[in-house]
Design a protein around this motif. Structure first.
Motif, PDB file in Angstrom:
ATOM      1  N   ALA A  97      -6.707   2.267   7.082  1.00 46.87           N
ATOM      2  CA  ALA A  97      -7.501   3.877   6.214  1.00 46.87           C
ATOM      3  C   ALA A  97      -5.971   4.846   6.342  1.00 46.87           C
ATOM      4  O   ALA A  97      -5.703   5.600   5.775  1.00 46.87           O
ATOM      5  N   ILE A  98      -5.722   4.336   7.621  1.00 50.84           N
ATOM      6  CA  ILE A  98      -4.185   6.113   7.865  1.00 50.84           C
ATOM      7  C   ILE A  98      -3.153   5.357   6.567  1.00 50.84           C
ATOM      8  O   ILE A  98      -2.151   6.150   6.467  1.00 50.84           O
ATOM      9  N   ALA A  99      -2.827   4.301   7.158  1.00 55.06           N
ATOM     10  CA  ALA A  99      -1.364   4.039   5.850  1.00 55.06           C
ATOM     11  C   ALA A  99      -1.547   4.067   4.493  1.00 55.06           C
ATOM     12  O   ALA A  99      -0.455   3.896   4.046  1.00 55.06           O
ATOM     13  N   GLN A 100      -2.869   3.682   4.152  1.00 53.26           N
ATOM     14  CA  GLN A 100      -3.263   4.241   2.779  1.00 53.26           C
ATOM     15  C   GLN A 100      -3.142   5.674   2.347  1.00 53.26           C
ATOM     16  O   GLN A 100      -2.790   6.093   1.072  1.00 53.26           O
ATOM     17  N   GLY A 101      -3.597   6.134   3.159  1.00 55.32           N
ATOM     18  CA  GLY A 101      -3.991   7.999   2.797  1.00 55.32           C
ATOM     19  C   GLY A 101      -5.552   7.877   1.871  1.00 55.32           C
ATOM     20  O   GLY A 101      -5.964   8.351   2.926  1.00 55.32           O
ATOM     21  N   ILE A 102      -5.225   7.079   0.780  1.00 55.58           N
ATOM     22  CA  ILE A 102      -6.405   7.052   0.153  1.00 55.58           C
ATOM     23  C   ILE A 102      -6.713   5.707  -0.544  1.00 55.58           C
ATOM     24  O   ILE A 102      -6.327   5.182  -0.130  1.00 55.58           O
ATOM     25  N   SER A 103      -8.136   5.507  -0.651  1.00 55.01           N
ATOM     26  CA  SER A 103      -7.938   3.768  -0.990  1.00 55.01           C
ATOM     27  C   SER A 103      -8.290   4.133  -2.683  1.00 55.01           C
ATOM     28  O   SER A 103      -8.023   5.083  -3.076  1.00 55.01           O
ATOM     29  N   THR A 104      -8.252   2.150  -2.736  1.00 54.23           N
ATOM     30  CA  THR A 104      -7.382   2.631  -3.836  1.00 54.23           C
ATOM     31  C   THR A 104      -8.958   2.732  -5.505  1.00 54.23           C
ATOM     32  O   THR A 104      -7.518   2.435  -6.172  1.00 54.23           O
ATOM     33  N   ASP A 105      -9.686   3.167  -4.665  1.00 56.17           N
ATOM     34  CA  ASP A 105     -10.377   3.498  -5.644  1.00 56.17           C
ATOM     35  C   ASP A 105     -10.604   4.776  -5.823  1.00 56.17           C
ATOM     36  O   ASP A 105     -11.343   5.822  -6.726  1.00 56.17           O
TER      37      ASP A 105
ATOM     38  N   LYS B  82      -2.863  12.054  -8.443  1.00 57.62           N
ATOM     39  CA  LYS B  82      -2.286  10.944  -9.771  1.00 57.62           C
ATOM     40  C   LYS B  82      -1.352  10.471  -9.187  1.00 57.62           C
ATOM     41  O   LYS B  82      -1.565   8.910 -10.001  1.00 57.62           O
ATOM     42  N   ILE B  83      -0.556  10.490  -8.936  1.00 53.73           N
ATOM     43  CA  ILE B  83       0.640   9.727  -8.685  1.00 53.73           C
ATOM     44  C   ILE B  83       0.096   8.224  -7.413  1.00 53.73           C
ATOM     45  O   ILE B  83       0.404   7.525  -7.655  1.00 53.73           O
ATOM     46  N   PHE B  84      -0.045   8.618  -6.397  1.00 55.53           N
ATOM     47  CA  PHE B  84      -1.140   7.391  -5.832  1.00 55.53           C
ATOM     48  C   PHE B  84      -2.273   6.805  -6.560  1.00 55.53           C
ATOM     49  O   PHE B  84      -1.575   5.754  -6.349  1.00 55.53           O
ATOM     50  N   THR B  85      -2.695   7.204  -7.867  1.00 48.36           N
ATOM     51  CA  THR B  85      -3.589   6.600  -8.591  1.00 48.36           C
ATOM     52  C   THR B  85      -2.627   5.520  -9.577  1.00 48.36           C
ATOM     53  O   THR B  85      -3.483   4.473 -10.415  1.00 48.36           O
TER      54      THR B  85
ATOM     55  N   ILE C  20       6.474   2.450  -0.233  1.00 49.06           N
ATOM     56  CA  ILE C  20       5.092   2.554  -0.315  1.00 49.06           C
ATOM     57  C   ILE C  20       4.383   3.534   0.121  1.00 49.06           C
ATOM     58  O   ILE C  20       4.748   4.587   0.576  1.00 49.06           O
ATOM     59  N   PHE C  21       3.706   4.274  -0.638  1.00 51.73           N
ATOM     60  CA  PHE C  21       2.975   5.528  -0.662  1.00 51.73           C
ATOM     61  C   PHE C  21       2.065   6.075   0.090  1.00 51.73           C
ATOM     62  O   PHE C  21       1.218   4.805   0.606  1.00 51.73           O
ATOM     63  N   SER C  22       2.217   7.358   1.288  1.00 54.71           N
ATOM     64  CA  SER C  22       0.987   7.600   1.906  1.00 54.71           C
ATOM     65  C   SER C  22       1.157   9.096   1.557  1.00 54.71           C
ATOM     66  O   SER C  22       1.342   9.527   1.037  1.00 54.71           O
ATOM     67  N   SER C  23      -0.229   9.444   2.335  1.00 59.04           N
ATOM     68  CA  SER C  23      -0.525  10.263   2.434  1.00 59.04           C
ATOM     69  C   SER C  23      -0.159  11.616   3.275  1.00 59.04           C
ATOM     70  O   SER C  23      -0.687  10.844   4.797  1.00 59.04           O
TER      71      SER C  23
END
Ligand SMILES: *Cc1c(COP(=O)(O)O)cnc(C)c1O
Length: 502
Positions: A18-26, A209-212, A226-229
């Motif tokens: 959860a922390i590494a991704q920042g936001i869910s893939t959906d 937008k960049i994240f998705t 890898i992107f994170s936020s």
């Protein structure tokens, strides 16, 4: 402890994911599946600890795939007396405004003089450890959209942190001169800063937008990035903020202001809804909170939402003297709605889709009512903000910044209209010296002010005697390193260029 996406409950990840991704893939936000429960004796145990001890306990209960040594390292590196001026990074200051008690929780003693440091001094440690568990061979690219304070706090937290690069986007005319200077002079070998022709929402939408963007993400992956936020959509930002509500409660007990088990109110100057949401999680964990008082400036979309159940961003956007709250899309409200609907991911998705396509949504009547039972909303325009700063200082002796003044004003209105004298914690989110021009013009009563930012800092100091935070004073002689300006739609290109990826 697992985390779900707010818009798809079938997506389940670990804490470090959860922390590494920042936001869910959906595109949804991660929320804890279960919320740890603290009894009064657990809270009593917290009152006996210092801030670091309180933080260790709370983080341990949420981050079950971190070892005790890892948590210990994160917390002790983040909240040092060197960075926060004392062993308590979040001290309470007991003030009075007329006959109203103001228990001011000063959250701005960190390196960038805003409350964002409370989370962003620890996030880089949480994130690098999370990445080591989830993608050990990748370098993290941290993208940040900022209304002013997050940008600097993130740059300061991540500068020269191994295995990371950080890029910050801020609205070109939407930050204070001091905030701009803090960012454009940032040191570090892994940092980049760019102004966006647009407002904060444009910058935030651009980052989302960049994240998705699947093509872009793939391209980065192929280049071992890898992107994170570091925005408050990242769970690693919210979690550390829960700590200071337990800590403030503990201090109130220790100082004899309340007894263990007594209820308190919290008053939060709100923009992206992160800080106030952290207090809601504290409440869900068992902290006795009666009312959440959500304070907005003229961008009062949340005040209206609490009153009507309709969230509508189709309205004028105001650039105010409390710029860190100039926000019309409060991202973390999504998490709150998820909890208020008993985890109804379908509903949340429907509302968030409506927000994207129509700029508005209306929650069900029962949800609206539930929220109104324990949330109070209010707002304060610039003129009133200045009046509050003036009166609070010149009559009652406490100097606060423009954001804190919004909270003080809304709380004063709340007490006067409800008579509710439950002891309240009022979040103070920035040092007055971050907004010297506005604060000075409020306390100086019509006197002509100097144009230069640092001349204003000196004059404010001379007039009020409030100490100038050393890192702000030091900016005066720093060299400007970043002058980039771009359109919001060119943000992906800026990212690729600065990474040297074609
Ligand atoms: C970010 C910020 C806020 C708003 O906090 P949210 O968590 O976005 O609601 C308020 N005041 C200051 C000074 C800030 O920097």
């Amino acid at each position: 402890m697992k985390y779900n996406s707010t818009t798809d409950k079938n997506i389940t990840v670990s804490a470090s994911q959860a922390i590494a991704q920042g936001i869910s893939t959906d595109g949804g936000l991660f929320v804890p599946v279960e919320i740890p429960q603290y009894s009064l004796s657990d809270i009593e145990a917290l009152t006996k600890l210092d801030y670091v001890g309180r933080a260790k306990k709370i983080l341990t209960d949420y981050l079950d795939d971190f070892t005790a040594e890892e948590i210990d390292e994160c917390v002790t590196k983040a909240y040092t007396a060197e960075k926060f001026g004392s062993n308590n990074p979040a001290p309470l200051s007991y003030q009075k405004y007329g006959d109203i008690d103001m228990n001011i929780l000063e959250l701005w003693h960190g390196p960038t003089s805003a409350f964002k440091d409370m989370a962003l001094q620890i996030l880089p440690h949480l994130l690098t450890k999370s990445l080591r568990k989830t993608s050990p061979d990748k370098e993290a690219v941290i993208l940040v959209a900022t209304s002013g304070d997050t940008g600097k706090a993130a740059l300061e937290g991540f500068k020269d942190v191994e295995g990371t690069k950080i890029m910050v986007f801020y609205p070109v005319d939407g930050v204070s001169p001091m905030q701009k200077r803090q960012m454009t002079t940032q040191e570090g070998n892994n940092v980049n800063v760019c102004a966006i022709k647009g407002n904060f929402d444009d910058a935030q939408t651009g980052v989302k937008k960049i994240f998705t963007d699947k093509t872009l993400v793939k391209k980065l992956n192929e280049n071992n990035y890898i992107f994170s936020s570091a925005n408050s959509i990242n769970w690693g930002r919210l979690l550390p903020q829960i700590v200071y509500y337990f800590s403030a409660y503990s201090e109130l007990v220790n100082d004899g202001k309340i007894s263990l088990g007594d209820k308190i109110n919290v008053v939060v100057p709100t923009g992206n809804f992160g800080n106030i949401l952290a207090s809601y999680y504290a409440f869900r964990m068992g902290l006795p909170i009666k009312k959440f008082i959500c304070a907005s400036n003229s961008n009062n979309v949340l005040t209206d939402f609490i009153a009507t159940g309709t969230y509508d961003k189709n309205r004028s956007f105001y650039a105010t003297i409390s710029p860190s709250m100039d926000i019309l899309v409060s991202s973390n409200l999504e998490r709150f709605l998820y909890h208020m609907t008993e985890c109804d991911d379908v509903k949340v998705k429907e509302w968030m889709t409506s927000l994207k396509t129509k700029g508005a949504y209306t929650v069900d009547a029962d949800v609206k009512e539930k929220i109104a039972n324990f949330f109070a909303g209010g707002f304060c325009d610039d003129e009133k903000t200045k009046k509050i700063i003036d009166e609070f200082f010149n009559k009652y002796g406490y100097l606060c910044d423009t954001h804190t003044a919004v909270a003080v004003s809304v709380y004063k209105d709340y007490v006067e209209s409800t008579g509710d004298r439950t002891p309240a914690v009022i979040d103070s989110t920035a040092s007055p010296y971050k907004f010297s021009g506005s604060v000075l013009s409020a306390v100086a009563g019509g006197e002509k002010l100097p144009d230069d930012e640092f001349a204003m800092v000196e004059l404010l100091n001379a007039k009020t005697g409030a100490p100038v935070p050393a890192p702000l004073a030091a900016l005066k002689d720093k060299e400007t390193r970043f002058t980039n300006v771009c359109e919001a739609e060119d943000m992906p290109e800026f990212v690729l260029n600065s990474l040297g990826v074609k």
